[in-house]
Design an enzyme around this catalytic site. Structure first.
Site, mmCIF file in Angstrom:
data_model
loop_
_atom_site.group_PDB
_atom_site.id
_atom_site.type_symbol
_atom_site.label_atom_id
_atom_site.label_comp_id
_atom_site.label_asym_id
_atom_site.label_seq_id
_atom_site.Cartn_x
_atom_site.Cartn_y
_atom_site.Cartn_z
ATOM 1 N N SER A 148 0.849 -1.191 0.000
ATOM 2 C CA SER A 148 0.000 0.000 0.000
ATOM 3 C C SER A 148 0.878 1.233 0.000
ATOM 4 C CB SER A 148 -0.922 0.029 1.220
ATOM 5 O OG SER A 148 -1.681 1.218 1.248
ATOM 6 N N LYS A 181 -3.333 4.458 5.713
ATOM 7 C CA LYS A 181 -3.144 3.035 6.012
ATOM 8 C C LYS A 181 -1.730 2.764 6.517
ATOM 9 C CE LYS A 181 -6.576 1.037 2.873
ATOM 10 N NZ LYS A 181 -6.802 0.085 1.765
ATOM 11 N N ASP A 222 -7.375 -5.237 1.797
ATOM 12 C CA ASP A 222 -8.403 -4.548 1.029
ATOM 13 C C ASP A 222 -9.527 -4.310 2.013
ATOM 14 O OD1 ASP A 222 -9.045 -3.342 -1.456
ATOM 15 O OD2 ASP A 222 -10.642 -4.803 -1.698
ATOM 16 N N ASP A 281 -14.115 8.062 8.144
ATOM 17 C CA ASP A 281 -14.055 8.117 9.605
ATOM 18 C C ASP A 281 -14.896 9.229 10.240
ATOM 19 O OD1 ASP A 281 -12.421 5.931 9.496
ATOM 20 O OD2 ASP A 281 -10.607 6.950 10.188
ATOM 21 N N HIS A 321 -11.404 -2.319 12.395
ATOM 22 C CA HIS A 321 -11.464 -3.513 11.559
ATOM 23 C C HIS A 321 -10.071 -4.014 11.209
ATOM 24 C CE1 HIS A 321 -11.313 0.131 9.258
ATOM 25 N NE2 HIS A 321 -11.200 -0.459 8.099
#
EC number: 3.6.1.66
Length: 210
Positions: A19, A24, A80, A169, A194
């Protein structure tokens, strides 16, 4: 490949993170560090972004992990993830990063959030969840990749709240915490998100790697 996280002085594992997303990268750097794993963002190794042509999170995660591993010769991990709203038949889903763009608008977090709120204007059911799949491959053609997933339940609010995080968010309210994801400091988010749940599941399976 072995992965040891027995002590701070032990040799730490080094894998490529497939990524280049700054948000992230910040989250994964913190999350993987707690597992005794050093990550190298693929951009630092000159690896381009992989295509994400698939309709499922797991297929896209695997495609990205294999792409990064093939380009570097190193083990690679990819995620993902996205926001799923049951009332919108799971949208934005795998298209979360380009939700507004697919409707002819600009590609940005602000545009995505505005479009999401617009789509839910007449919808009473605001339940939503963030979903993440992690795929770890020991090499590009690994026939037994490690797959882990995490789900974070919440609901969509119209007005943005908070200054942390990224993506959806500011509009993702977590009733259990009484705050949006953007109102949580990074440590609190990394404990509940998550991605955190998926990583914990992945770490629990690292002993399967030889």
């Amino acid at each position: 490949m072995t992965m040891s996280h027995a002590s701070p002085d032990a040799a730490r594992s080094r894998i490529v993170l497939a990524s280049n997303n700054p948000g992230k990268l910040r989250e994964f750097a913190a999350l993987f560090s707690t597992a005794g794993i050093d990550i190298v963002p693929q951009g630092e190794l000159g690896v381009s972004e992989a295509d994400e042509p698939h309709a499922t999170f797991v297929e896209n995660a695997l495609a990205k992990a294999r792409h990064a591993s093939r380009a570097t010769g190193l083990p690679a991990v990819a995620d993902d993830s996205g926001l799923c709203v049951p009332a919108l038949l799971g949208a934005p889903g795998v298209y979360s990063a380009r939700y507004a763009q697919r409707a002819g608008r600009e590609k940005s977090d602000a545009a995505n959030n505005a479009y999401l709120v617009e789509q839910l204007r007449e919808v009473a059911d605001r339940r939503a969840y963030y979903y993440c799949v992690l795929a770890l491959v020991r090499h590009a053609d690994d026939p037994e990749p490690l797959i882990a997933e995490g789900r974070w339940a919440g609901e969509i609010v119209d007005a943005p709240r908070g200054a942390h995080g990224f993506g959806y968010d500011p509009h993702f309210f977590v009733p259990a915490l009484g705050a949006t994801a953007a109102e949580l400091d990074p440590a609190a988010k990394n404990a509940a998100s998550h991605r955190a749940l998926a990583l914990k599941a992945l770490v629990a399976r690292l002993g399967e790697i030889r």
